[in-house]
Design a protein around this motif. Sequence first.
Motif, PDB file in Angstrom:
ATOM      1  N   SER A 227       5.109 -76.226 111.449  1.00 14.92           N
ATOM      2  CA  SER A 227       4.327 -75.691 112.566  1.00 14.92           C
ATOM      3  C   SER A 227       3.494 -74.490 112.117  1.00 14.92           C
ATOM      4  N   ALA A 228       4.114 -73.597 111.373  1.00 14.42           N
ATOM      5  CA  ALA A 228       3.384 -72.424 110.885  1.00 14.42           C
ATOM      6  C   ALA A 228       2.307 -72.827 109.893  1.00 14.42           C
TER       7      ALA A 228
ATOM      8  N   ARG B 124       9.898 -66.053 111.316  1.00 11.45           N
ATOM      9  CA  ARG B 124       8.617 -66.733 111.432  1.00 11.45           C
ATOM     10  C   ARG B 124       7.476 -65.865 110.877  1.00 11.45           C
TER      11      ARG B 124
ATOM     12  N   VAL C 135      13.372 -68.731 111.774  1.00  8.12           N
ATOM     13  CA  VAL C 135      12.920 -70.098 111.494  1.00  8.12           C
ATOM     14  C   VAL C 135      13.980 -70.844 110.684  1.00  8.12           C
ATOM     15  N   CYS C 136      14.558 -70.180 109.707  1.00 11.26           N
ATOM     16  CA  CYS C 136      15.602 -70.790 108.865  1.00 11.26           C
ATOM     17  C   CYS C 136      16.873 -69.960 109.019  1.00 11.26           C
TER      18      CYS C 136
ATOM     19  N   ARG D 136       5.846 -64.290 118.125  1.00 13.67           N
ATOM     20  CA  ARG D 136       7.146 -64.878 117.759  1.00 13.67           C
ATOM     21  C   ARG D 136       7.538 -64.504 116.328  1.00 13.67           C
TER      22      ARG D 136
ATOM     23  N   GLY E 257       9.785 -75.971 111.872  1.00 18.22           N
ATOM     24  CA  GLY E 257       9.277 -74.618 112.079  1.00 18.22           C
ATOM     25  C   GLY E 257       8.317 -74.219 110.975  1.00 18.22           C
TER      26      GLY E 257
ATOM     27  N   CYS F 296      15.015 -76.578 109.559  1.00 20.37           N
ATOM     28  CA  CYS F 296      13.931 -75.590 109.613  1.00 20.37           C
ATOM     29  C   CYS F 296      12.577 -76.171 109.238  1.00 20.37           C
TER      30      CYS F 296
ATOM     31  N   GLU G 249      11.227 -64.328 115.358  1.00 16.94           N
ATOM     32  CA  GLU G 249      12.018 -65.542 115.596  1.00 16.94           C
ATOM     33  C   GLU G 249      12.572 -66.065 114.277  1.00 16.94           C
TER      34      GLU G 249
END
Length: 534
Positions: free
Chosen positions: A470-471, A430, A422-423, A417, A467, A464, A420
Amino acid sequence: MQRTEVLIIGGGITGAGIARDLACRGAEVVLVEGSDFSNGATGRCHGMLHSGARYAVNDPRSAAECAAENTILKRIANFCIEDTGGLFVSLKNDDLDYADRFLSSCKKTGVAAKEITVQEALKKEPMLSREIVRAFEVPDASVDPFLLTLGNIESAREANGIALNYHSVRRFEIDGGVIDRVIVENLRNGSVEIYKPEIVVNASGAWANKIASLANLSIGMTLDKGSMVVINGRLTNGLINRLRKPSNGDIIVPSYSSSIIGTTSIQVDSPLENKATEEEVDFLIRETAMMIPNIAISRAVRAYAGIRPLCGSDRSTGREISRTFQLIDHSEHGIENFISVIGGKLTTYRLMAEKVSDMVASKLGLSGSCRTAIDPLLSVAKENIHAKIASSIASRIVRKSCLFADEVIQRCTGELRGMEVVCSCEEVLRGEVIYWCNHQDVKELSDLMRRTRAGMGYCQGGLCIFGLLSAMIDNSDRDPMELLVRFIKEREKGVEPVLFRGQLKEEFFKEHLINGVYHLDAYSRGDYEKDLES
């Protein structure tokens, strides 16, 4: 215990510049910073690369320093500079004689300034007020202070220097008029580290007096708060300055997808008094809207303030104090191996670092000379990177990650991903976030923000943040709720003074999302489990 030739205290732009200069001269260097790099005044400024014009009339020494360094930085650090150019404009009710003094003063101080017609100014800047009566072009530019600092840090490391963030100096052990040992707490794990330096450099900005007090010394300086407001969208092509004696609310700086307006000048007693107020926000919008009327109807997304560590303490207001810098050799005060540096501007950091490094080199007997005005700060093979990814994305990542751009793009293209978004406000991928989550310097979500710009847009991280979180937790064992609470509370400080119009609606939505869905307020109260059950 670690021996080193030079211990630098402070990881803002000045400390980072000194670390780079000395490491490139061959000195053993350790830099310690109590928070993240550029988290103090460096990261809380306009991001204005001064041409010197602002100081030409009333502070000619600062004007000449800025003019010379403006040219050097555009040559050695162009990866983090947007060379937009700037205008100084007079309005109908301004002192029109000041414009003539301005032009002659620019000439005397080496500042490039040229008068253009009002029609030419309006063509360059269509949103300018129709009330302007004179306009002058100057070589101002927009600079990313975070990237400039990190560029110096990485350059110092390439030259075998050591730079440690989240390392806080606790005390000095002084023996016979010499700082023999410096006791440092590693804030990542709570351990104590001991350094035995030959020279200690105090480059801690607004905290300089606190560090000096560890040696029972005091520095004559003034703490001056300057507040700024982030306006959503770029309203100007270049920097706009009010053509008058430097005052509050007379600068507009385009920066990425926003415009930064400022600033104020208020004396404070502590570096902790760094919060912008609603009154300052109202004033700055009102004043700068006289130059760009659309500011009055645009969305303010954040306000912030930095504390200037100005030289001297005998003036009544911060505007009267020169923006030049001062080196203090504390051997005159009984401590042989202690140097402090205060004052200056972001634009003149390299010159400040050169002068400090000259003093250190003289004390240590180093033979290497300064090369920071000649050697590029960082270089990257852009052609190689552009071959791997769309040019528009590559250009953005190269600007933000520079030396690490190749590795960042590998994360973006190699992770499942990685591409993707994220912001969406700042177009952060990402893969960028994952790369920096694994970097040795990143401890908090705000550290990610400073390196990627994620969370700096109009939602201020509201959309964001999950996200990013999560990372982050995929790559650490940190408590996600603690990380989240600290990030949200810090962003809230900047949003509180601008809660009107669009930003007020945004905050209502974020509050429902963060507290209503994720129960963050209950976590802060210690009622998280109880709140979930109910």
